[in-house]
Scaffold this active site. Structure first.
Site, PDB file in Angstrom:
ATOM      1  N   ARG A  15       0.835  -1.198   0.000  1.00 50.73           N
ATOM      2  CA  ARG A  15       0.000   0.000   0.000  1.00 50.73           C
ATOM      3  C   ARG A  15       0.876   1.256   0.000  1.00 50.73           C
ATOM      4  NH1 ARG A  15      -3.642  -1.608   5.109  1.00 50.73           N
ATOM      5  NH2 ARG A  15      -1.631  -2.570   5.657  1.00 50.73           N
ATOM      6  N   LYS A  75       1.667   1.714   7.353  1.00 48.07           N
ATOM      7  CA  LYS A  75       1.999   0.926   8.530  1.00 48.07           C
ATOM      8  C   LYS A  75       2.931   1.698   9.458  1.00 48.07           C
ATOM      9  CE  LYS A  75       0.806  -2.446   9.574  1.00 48.07           C
ATOM     10  NZ  LYS A  75      -0.408  -2.699  10.416  1.00 48.07           N
ATOM     11  N   TYR A  94      -0.963   4.259  10.745  1.00 47.92           N
ATOM     12  CA  TYR A  94      -1.330   3.280  11.760  1.00 47.92           C
ATOM     13  C   TYR A  94      -0.136   3.072  12.676  1.00 47.92           C
ATOM     14  CZ  TYR A  94      -5.460   1.947   9.015  1.00 47.92           C
ATOM     15  OH  TYR A  94      -6.658   1.953   8.343  1.00 47.92           O
ATOM     16  N   HIS A  96      -0.678   1.285  16.319  1.00 45.07           N
ATOM     17  CA  HIS A  96      -0.925   0.078  17.122  1.00 45.07           C
ATOM     18  C   HIS A  96       0.157  -0.068  18.193  1.00 45.07           C
ATOM     19  CE1 HIS A  96      -4.131  -1.159  14.417  1.00 45.07           C
ATOM     20  NE2 HIS A  96      -3.314  -1.026  13.392  1.00 45.07           N
ATOM     21  N   GLU A 118      -5.799   4.573  13.787  1.00 46.61           N
ATOM     22  CA  GLU A 118      -6.749   3.658  14.421  1.00 46.61           C
ATOM     23  C   GLU A 118      -7.450   4.246  15.635  1.00 46.61           C
ATOM     24  OE1 GLU A 118      -2.765   2.666  16.393  1.00 46.61           O
ATOM     25  OE2 GLU A 118      -3.461   3.174  14.378  1.00 46.61           O
ATOM     26  N   ASP A 270      -2.887  -7.070  15.292  1.00 42.88           N
ATOM     27  CA  ASP A 270      -2.300  -5.722  15.313  1.00 42.88           C
ATOM     28  C   ASP A 270      -2.277  -5.143  16.713  1.00 42.88           C
ATOM     29  OD1 ASP A 270      -1.360  -5.077  12.781  1.00 42.88           O
ATOM     30  OD2 ASP A 270      -3.330  -4.487  12.045  1.00 42.88           O
TER      31      ASP A 270
END
Length: 371
Positions: A15, A75, A94, A96, A118, A270
């Site tokens: 991505r 990510k 993101y 996490h 998130e 995740d």
């Protein structure tokens, strides 16, 4: 503002943080977008596509990080990328953080402002930047589970939908949120016997109304999870506590009592996973066997279908990227839901579940930013 888009370097992550069409939206607002060469290759977007949208192409990720005031990724930054972050820089991706103490330590040490997709919220309490990837992961979870149930891949050798005269597989979905809903839709569509467990009765009512008798709904308790996991051919872990570590709802004893060759797909990985026997895997090596059960715990599942997931993510993130580019950190004061995405700012942990999970002092976002 100078906005940087590095190429993703997590294993089999294809991505990209900003697609060419969204680069054009930003450059037309007189922002500068700096893109690492090859950043869009995984979705078929060439450097020329980015140049045509007004971006500047640079040769290395380091050049992106050195030049940009706002870094937009997909990510979490890998270790080498975290070393390039600096005080005053904004990272939007993101993160996490709850199950990742090393990343948290290094982001805190960087002095950067780190906003997590998130934990950005919406008026209805939903998570609009997590939702599109949860939709993708929920659908992929059933595909992955069906694949690894095949005998050639180590599974029980059972067809998810069965055939006339032969019973279908039993699919148990733990959690009826976005991931769970989309997993149910695919599993029901494939003809499986599908059960969902959740502690929210309104969620169960919503799913009952949507799927009718094609879906079996169960109030989630320890005993209910143990019973249905023991009977399951495929278990989908679809549990989410926003920003926090996932609760370990599936114990090792429950896994031990499952059928040999059954499959667990832990989409919650995740956030640390909802199964005691789960540990992160990659698209290179996606499964392992524990207690006779196949575990699929890939932490970036949507990366397998980047042409779908990159555009779905970009559709959701663009308004927030524009707000940050136009207003800088003032955007956090103007947009309370974006403020909820702030996890780390200038060495302070500003998201309560992350602070609790990792043992840091919690500083409110307002206090950290001086609002």
């Amino acid at each position: 503002m100078r906005i940087g888009v590095p190429r993703e370097i997590k294993i089999h992550e294809y991505r990209v943080g900003i697609v060419p069409a969204n680069v054009r939206e930003l450059t037309e607002r007189r922002h500068e977008v700096i893109v690492e060469t090859g950043a869009g290759a995984g979705i078929g977007a060439s450097d020329d596509d980015y140049l045509g949208a007004g971006a500047t192409i640079v040769a290395t990720a380091r050049a992106v990080f050195d030049a940009a005031e706002l870094i937009v990724k997909v990510k979490e930054p890998q270790a080498i990328e975290r070393a390039w972050l600096r005080p005053g820089q904004i990272l939007f991706t993101y993160l996490h953080l709850a199950p990742d103490p090393q990343q948290a330590r290094e982001l805190i040490a960087s002095g950067a402002t780190c906003i997590a997709y998130e934990t950005v919220t919406a008026d209805d309490g939903s998570l609009p930047l997590l939702a599109p990837m949860s939709e993708v992961a929920g659908r992929l979870s059933v595909q992955a589970g069906a694949y690894f149930l095949e005998k050639a891949h180590g599974g029980r050798g059972i067809l998810l939908g069965g055939v006339p005269g032969v019973a279908p597989a039993k699919v148990v979905v733990i959690g009826g949120g976005v991931v769970g809903t989309h997993a149910i839709e695919v599993a029901v569509g494939m003809g499986a016997e599908v059960w969902v467990l959740d502690r929210n009765l309104e969620t169960l009512r919503r799913l009952w109304a949507r799927f009718g008798r094609s879906l079996n709904t169960v109030f989630s308790t320890h005993d209910a999870i143990a019973h249905h996991c023991a009977e399951a051919d495929l278990v989908i872990g679809a549990v989410l506590l926003a920003g926090a570590a996932a609760p370990k709802l599936i114990t090792r004893d429950m896994v031990r009592n499952m059928k040999p060759g059954a499959v667990i797909v832990d989409v919650a990985i995740d956030q640390g996973g909802c199964c005691e026997t789960s540990r992160p895997t990659t698209h290179d090596d996606p499964v392992y066997v524990e207690e006779g059960v196949i575990h699929y715990c890939v932490a970036n599942m949507p990366g397998a279908v980047p042409n779908t997931s990159a555009y779905a993510l970009n559709n959701a993130t663009l308004p927030y990227i524009i707000a940050l580019a136009d207003q800088g950190l003032d955007a956090l004061q103007q947009h309370r839901h974006l403020l909820n995405g702030l996890n780390v700012h200038r060495g302070m942990v500003t998201h309560a579940p992350v602070a609790e999970a990792l043992g840091y002092d919690f500083v409110t976002p307002e206090e950290a930013l001086g609002f």
